[in-house]
Design a protein around this motif. Structure first.
Motif, PDB file in Angstrom:
ATOM      1  N   GLN A 129       0.997  -1.071  -0.235  1.00 12.08           N
ATOM      2  CA  GLN A 129       0.212  -0.526   0.344  1.00 12.08           C
ATOM      3  C   GLN A 129       0.727   1.525   0.080  1.00 12.08           C
ATOM      4  OE1 GLN A 129      -3.454   0.129   0.144  1.00 12.08           O
ATOM      5  NE2 GLN A 129      -4.326   2.280   0.846  1.00 12.08           N
ATOM      6  N   TRP A 216      -9.723   3.168   0.066  1.00  8.37           N
ATOM      7  CA  TRP A 216      -9.028   1.751  -0.764  1.00  8.37           C
ATOM      8  C   TRP A 216      -7.734   1.424   0.356  1.00  8.37           C
ATOM      9  CZ3 TRP A 216      -6.078   6.212  -4.223  1.00  8.37           C
ATOM     10  CH2 TRP A 216      -7.548   6.203  -5.520  1.00  8.37           C
ATOM     11  N   ASP A 220      -7.791  -2.721   0.466  1.00 10.37           N
ATOM     12  CA  ASP A 220      -6.915  -3.053   0.198  1.00 10.37           C
ATOM     13  C   ASP A 220      -6.037  -4.227   1.895  1.00 10.37           C
ATOM     14  OD1 ASP A 220      -4.407  -4.061  -1.062  1.00 10.37           O
ATOM     15  OD2 ASP A 220      -3.645  -1.949  -1.767  1.00 10.37           O
ATOM     16  N   GLY A 332     -10.752  -1.945  -7.144  1.00 12.40           N
ATOM     17  CA  GLY A 332      -9.422  -2.210  -6.456  1.00 12.40           C
ATOM     18  C   GLY A 332      -9.205  -3.843  -7.130  1.00 12.40           C
TER      19      GLY A 332
END
Ligand code: HEM
Length: 383
Positions: A129, A216, A220, A332
């Motif tokens: 990330q 996000w 993630d 994503g």
């Protein structure tokens, strides 16, 4: 497939017993463990996810960009954010991710027990990330701590704890955004987010950017750690694939990964708000009710996947719902797929994976899916 795999795959979520016997009607209990009407069949999951008028995504009183938006506003935001996941963006990212994965794998000691979720998946998720968003290594330790605290808060269901963890995350994000606002030099994905403008020229606000980063990061970090646990647990149960996967091309390996995640989907559910009276799983549901799409069960619907435990990457790819479907399907996905492929290639190039003699794999507790702990040992491959 071993009995252990069948048994463990059946324990996927608290309500998955719904699919162990009987007809579709008999198999459809009305609610999930939180008491919300749950949609479990593949057909209904697709129908609910596709009908964004009857099933709104405005399920939270907090700002959620883009997942809490509907209609035109949602389409516009998805359009603004799509370039961050484009093939060109991911092609540029790939060599950096490969270095990140290689560095992590180098530091894993062979023959020593470690947990695939916490000591591999979580760490990799945070490093990957940071690599993608351009964050400095200094905040990675804090993020690893945050992931653990977030898991714990989700498990506890305690509202105050969840709020505290959310505030902590907001603080980290606002600092990162403030630093990017102070420079005109374009240097990373986070900087580009701070310069985003709607088609009418209005800038995207800091509150919106924090929300985007939260989604996000939530997507993630937690999902990636849980996916790593599911994949390594499955590879231990099916060691022949540890030898086969490294020689698959990228497309075939991506499908193989998706298929294992379908069999044991760690992304358990999504929420929707019913906007007009309707019927779900043969039962009436009133307007204003929150319902859940149970992805884990839909991905194991025996009416669609004859034997849900059978590994058939090519045959099941089209019906795979691991990344959802419809207008809110995971944006994503290409990034997650790349991250998982890069990790597995780095790991399997050097090691085989076996179950650690100490300790047993332990299921995550609903609302989390997958595994809480997967004790593994990495063994150097013989030349
Ligand atoms: C690692 C594995 C991942 C899994 C299994 C996963 C799964 C999903 C699923 C099932 C949805 C649909 C939710 C719905 O219909 O309400 C979704 C949405 C979403 N995912 Fe992922 N995801 C993953 C990784 C990621 C990554 C890496 C990101 C971004 C960096 C991401 C960002 C999002 C966002 C923003 C949404 C909401 C989209 C919208 O509402 O328009 N996810 N994800």
């Amino acid at each position: 497939m071993s009995d252990t795999t069948r048994r463990s795959a059946r324990r996927i979520c608290a309500c998955d017993a719904a699919y162990s016997q009987g007809s579709t009607q008999a198999r459809a209990p009305a609610t999930d463990p939180a008491g919300r009407p749950a949609v479990r069949s593949h057909t209904e999951a697709v129908a609910v996810a596709s009908d964004t008028t009857l099933f709104s995504s405005r399920v939270s009183r907090f700002l959620q960009v883009p997942n809490g938006l509907d209609g035109e506003e949602h389409r516009m935001m998805r359009g603004l954010l799509a370039p961050f996941f484009s093939p060109a963006a991911l092609k540029e990212l790939q060599p950096r991710l490969e270095k990140t994965a290689a560095r992590l794998i180098e530091t894993r000691r062979p023959e020593r027990a470690l947990c695939a979720v916490h000591e591999l998946g979580s760490l990799y998720a945070v490093h990957a990330q940071s690599t993608w968003l351009g964050w400095c290594p200094e905040i990675e330790d804090e993020l690893v701590e945050w992931v653990e605290a977030n898991h714990e808060a989700t498990r506890s269901g305690a509202l105050e704890r969840t709020r505290e963890v959310a505030r902590w995350f907001d603080r980290i994000m606002r600092d990162l955004i403030a630093q990017r606002r102070q420079t005109d030099v374009a240097h990373d994905v986070t900087w580009r987010l701070t310069r985003l403008r709607r088609p009418n020229g209005t800038p995207v606000s800091d509150d919106e950017i924090v929300s985007i980063l939260r989604n996000w990061t939530g997507g993630d970090l937690s999902s990636l750690a849980l996916c790593t646990g599911v994949l390594l647990h499955w590879l231990i149960e099916h060691p022949e694939h540890q030898a086969a996967w490294p020689s698959l091309d990228d497309t075939a390996l991506d499908r193989a990964i998706d298929e294992v995640l379908r069999i044991d989907d760690p992304f358990t559910f999504s929420r929707r708000l019913v906007t007009a009276p309707t019927t779900l799983a043969g039962r009436p549901v009133a307007a204003g009710v929150h319902v859940v799409i149970d992805w884990t069960s839909a991905n194991r619907d025996p009416d669609v996947f004859d034997d849900p435990d059978v590994y058939n990457p090519a045959g099941n790819a089209e019906r795979n719902l691991v990344y959802g479907t419809g207008p809110h399907a995971c944006p994503g996905r290409p990034l997650a797929t790349l991250e998982l492929r890069v990790l597995l290639r780095a790991l399997l190039a050097r090691f085989t994976v076996s179950a650690a003699p100490c300790g047993r794999a332990q299921r995550a507790e609903w609302p989390l899916g997958g595994w809480e702990r997967v004790p593994i040992v990495l063994n150097e491959r013989r030349p």
